[in-house]
Design a protein around this motif. Sequence first.
Motif, mmCIF file in Angstrom:
data_model
loop_
_atom_site.group_PDB
_atom_site.id
_atom_site.type_symbol
_atom_site.label_atom_id
_atom_site.label_comp_id
_atom_site.label_asym_id
_atom_site.label_seq_id
_atom_site.Cartn_x
_atom_site.Cartn_y
_atom_site.Cartn_z
ATOM 1 N N LEU A 75 10.500 63.831 41.383
ATOM 2 C CA LEU A 75 9.592 64.912 41.775
ATOM 3 C C LEU A 75 8.542 65.288 40.715
ATOM 4 O O LEU A 75 8.882 65.671 39.600
ATOM 5 N N GLY A 76 7.292 65.172 41.092
ATOM 6 C CA GLY A 76 6.187 65.634 40.251
ATOM 7 C C GLY A 76 5.869 64.755 39.050
ATOM 8 O O GLY A 76 5.035 65.110 38.224
ATOM 9 N N SER A 77 6.507 63.592 38.953
ATOM 10 C CA SER A 77 6.444 62.848 37.694
ATOM 11 C C SER A 77 5.488 61.667 37.667
ATOM 12 O O SER A 77 5.426 60.964 36.660
ATOM 13 N N TRP A 109 4.125 82.632 49.249
ATOM 14 C CA TRP A 109 2.699 82.564 48.900
ATOM 15 C C TRP A 109 1.802 82.924 50.076
ATOM 16 O O TRP A 109 0.621 82.587 50.071
ATOM 17 N N VAL A 146 12.450 64.645 46.337
ATOM 18 C CA VAL A 146 12.939 65.894 45.734
ATOM 19 C C VAL A 146 14.280 65.647 45.044
ATOM 20 O O VAL A 146 15.289 65.363 45.679
ATOM 21 N N GLN A 175 2.460 61.584 45.416
ATOM 22 C CA GLN A 175 3.816 61.567 44.864
ATOM 23 C C GLN A 175 4.750 62.500 45.641
ATOM 24 O O GLN A 175 5.861 62.772 45.209
ATOM 25 N N ASN A 210 11.910 73.960 48.174
ATOM 26 C CA ASN A 210 11.438 72.574 48.305
ATOM 27 C C ASN A 210 12.587 71.582 48.467
ATOM 28 O O ASN A 210 12.398 70.505 49.021
ATOM 29 N N GLN A 232 10.487 79.288 38.812
ATOM 30 C CA GLN A 232 9.950 78.545 39.954
ATOM 31 C C GLN A 232 8.678 77.846 39.474
ATOM 32 O O GLN A 232 7.723 78.497 39.050
ATOM 33 N N TYR A 275 6.330 75.584 53.896
ATOM 34 C CA TYR A 275 6.700 75.659 52.476
ATOM 35 C C TYR A 275 6.039 76.871 51.811
ATOM 36 O O TYR A 275 6.668 77.606 51.050
ATOM 37 N N VAL A 293 -6.664 70.638 43.418
ATOM 38 C CA VAL A 293 -5.315 70.883 42.901
ATOM 39 C C VAL A 293 -4.402 69.666 42.952
ATOM 40 O O VAL A 293 -3.383 69.636 42.278
ATOM 41 N N THR A 308 13.085 75.110 37.562
ATOM 42 C CA THR A 308 13.794 74.677 36.366
ATOM 43 C C THR A 308 14.627 75.797 35.774
ATOM 44 O O THR A 308 14.214 76.956 35.795
ATOM 45 N N LEU A 323 2.532 70.131 46.666
ATOM 46 C CA LEU A 323 1.755 71.225 46.077
ATOM 47 C C LEU A 323 0.432 71.468 46.794
ATOM 48 O O LEU A 323 -0.051 72.600 46.841
ATOM 49 N N LEU A 379 1.048 73.918 49.412
ATOM 50 C CA LEU A 379 1.269 75.261 48.874
ATOM 51 C C LEU A 379 -0.056 75.965 48.581
ATOM 52 O O LEU A 379 -0.179 77.169 48.733
ATOM 53 N N TYR A 380 -1.049 75.205 48.130
ATOM 54 C CA TYR A 380 -2.326 75.798 47.742
ATOM 55 C C TYR A 380 -3.316 75.904 48.902
ATOM 56 O O TYR A 380 -4.363 76.510 48.761
ATOM 57 N N GLY A 414 -1.788 73.328 36.202
ATOM 58 C CA GLY A 414 -1.230 74.276 37.165
ATOM 59 C C GLY A 414 -0.368 73.574 38.205
ATOM 60 O O GLY A 414 0.590 74.138 38.718
ATOM 61 N N THR A 415 -0.728 72.306 38.518
ATOM 62 C CA THR A 415 0.120 71.539 39.442
ATOM 63 C C THR A 415 0.631 70.255 38.795
ATOM 64 O O THR A 415 1.492 69.583 39.353
ATOM 65 N N SER A 416 0.089 69.937 37.641
ATOM 66 C CA SER A 416 0.395 68.664 37.005
ATOM 67 C C SER A 416 1.753 68.714 36.309
ATOM 68 O O SER A 416 2.076 69.701 35.669
ATOM 69 N N CYS A 427 4.776 65.743 46.216
ATOM 70 C CA CYS A 427 5.192 66.945 45.482
ATOM 71 C C CYS A 427 4.963 68.213 46.297
ATOM 72 O O CYS A 427 5.373 69.296 45.876
ATOM 73 N N PRO A 432 -2.482 66.826 41.871
ATOM 74 C CA PRO A 432 -2.354 66.281 40.513
ATOM 75 C C PRO A 432 -2.588 64.782 40.426
ATOM 76 O O PRO A 432 -2.869 64.265 39.349
ATOM 77 N N ALA A 449 5.783 71.815 37.524
ATOM 78 C CA ALA A 449 5.002 72.518 38.543
ATOM 79 C C ALA A 449 5.564 72.328 39.948
ATOM 80 O O ALA A 449 5.536 73.237 40.769
ATOM 81 N N ALA A 450 6.081 71.125 40.213
ATOM 82 C CA ALA A 450 6.535 70.837 41.567
ATOM 83 C C ALA A 450 7.965 71.300 41.816
ATOM 84 O O ALA A 450 8.431 71.299 42.955
ATOM 85 N N PRO A 467 5.948 76.199 40.761
ATOM 86 C CA PRO A 467 4.584 76.515 41.213
ATOM 87 C C PRO A 467 4.106 77.881 40.720
ATOM 88 O O PRO A 467 2.959 78.038 40.287
ATOM 89 N N GLU A 468 5.008 78.860 40.762
ATOM 90 C CA GLU A 468 4.707 80.235 40.338
ATOM 91 C C GLU A 468 4.438 80.284 38.822
ATOM 92 O O GLU A 468 3.459 80.887 38.365
ATOM 93 N N ASP A 488 14.668 84.273 43.638
ATOM 94 C CA ASP A 488 15.370 83.141 43.015
ATOM 95 C C ASP A 488 16.800 83.566 42.647
ATOM 96 O O ASP A 488 17.000 84.522 41.907
#
Lengths: 106, 539
Positions: free
Chosen positions: B201-203, A87, B239, A41, B300, B130, A81, A19, B63, A45, A48-49, B53-55, A43, A21, B59-60, B132-133, A98
Amino acid sequence: MIEVIDAERCTSCDICVNVCPTNVFDKTDGIPIIARQADCQTCFLCELYCPEDALFVSPFADASQSVDVVALKQGALLGSYRRAVGWTDDTRELRGVDRSYLLFGH
Amino acid sequence: MTGRAEKLSATAGSIESDADVLVLGGGPAGTWAAISAAEHGARVVLADKGFCGTSGATAAAGTGVWYIDPDPALREAAMAGREKMGGYLQARRWMARTLDCTYAQSNRLAEWGYPYPVDDSGKSQRNSLQGPEYMRLMRKRTKAAGVIILDHSPALELLVDDGGAVAGAAGLRRQKDDRWVVRAKAVVIATGGCAFLSKTLGSNVLTGDGYLMGAEAGAELTSMEFSNPYAISAAFGSVTKTLFYGWATFTYEDGSVVPGAASKGGRSAIARALMQGPVYARLDKADEEVRRSMRASQPNFFLPFDRTGIDPFTHRFPVTLRLEGTVRGTGGLRIVDDTCATTVPGLYAAGDAATRELVCGGFTGGGSHNAAWAMSSGTWAGQGAADYARLAGAASNRQVARAGTVALRERADRPFAPAQLARAVQDEVFPYELNYFREAGRLEGSLERLDALWAEASSAGAATEADVLRAREAAAMLATARWMYRSGLARKESRGMHRRDDFPNQDERFRHYVSAGGLDEVWTAPRTHADGAYAEAAE
């Protein structure tokens, strides 16, 4: 950036290898290794997984930090997290809380 | 056409397959495109640089989504409220169809089980996702639609046929140490924007790869001058959640308030202060209820603070501005029709890889419109590509060549060092005095250095197998920076996010788009704003 794969908790499921990325981990015959830490990076994630809460991402994005794993476990920071986003089995209700709609437009 | 005109032959140890539609990128735009193409009968392969899924940037993060109930007055207000900010460069028809599509697709997410929150009146609230979801669900739905997903399979180059139409792509399987080739009747580029490895973040998977691949096949770009948004983060962290800094007070080292500094409408004051020294923030304007909502909405955001013992509501902490480039800019591959086709036959673009000028003009403000655009443009591009593939019929016998250039050609010269090149590009695009606050002399100085880097990189030999992805990423960043600054020079005014110190005002003579393209020779050209009539009425 990613600092810890806890050998006590890790079951070598290799989900993190899949997972991530930015392809930071490598599979081995045993538990995965952090093969390219500089590519992380930050992130979060992988944490989380991870079904075992065996990973810890330090919030410092640009520099590696030394991390005290015993303190992380005592402070319940491993998996924090994952619990916060709902999760884990006992936090599922948090997936739908949210409240951004109350914050937009500020 | 600047391709190598090298006949396609399989590299030893590579996998080859055929598809009707190949989608490059597995973020929101790519997954919506893949699902949409599959629902229109296409056999679809999706290749992601990382893990679908995470890319990507979504994902991170979390929004906002430009989700507006289909009440004509609400829709009108939603569109009108954006026009000034975007510099009157949007197109009303595109805004309206984006609102329609986003509404429909968000409601499908609810049917698919996305856990939208319910407010106190019992209404499901659908203007936030969210990351990740959302992306976990999109991966599941993409697979359920019958799409074949190739994870950790960055595309390196497009394939083109004798007539110049796009015919697939080739890339790496970086966890298998081999290559992939997918021949396809149509390709959707959904590889995201370019954030120049800034760790916003995530970029860091978003290095402009699709722009480079598209340009090598002859595609045009547009609005590349709108490429200099910076997001606020803790100085040490990744973040970026600019919304929450709306409750912050920004101070200098000595504790005095930075005049005019604000997350919204005062970020340039923060940038100017950061050019002099450190800047601190404290979210001291958030009351108890807002604090609780923040924690619930964006866990996060609090990770960097909880893990360093900082209470962001009561403690001061240092902040920085991280470049988001075209991830939150509005530039990208130019779209020529309602199906999100590019200027090259068989090539479609969606999400941040495509221009967002049609819905955002020259400013996006936040994730909301980009998220809506990703859902909508993905949906349209996927359908467009599927329809194109169906009309193309049995095209599998066509002669196909590889279109990739820089870092892929066998040359006598040594290959360039990707990490060094990436840093050299960052040195031109990160500094606030070059990119945030632009000026002719400084842009020209940067372009001179960037052009010299290009001359060096484009004459270099093929990168080694271990370096080829990094080399292509660095080259894509370099190409992106050159289109950005060349377009920025051409727009001799300030509009949207594009600020010129030497032309501080918006100038009516520039209410047009700027197209850009080319690799060895970068060009720009003004292009008429298709929807000028409403803009005049609005002013």
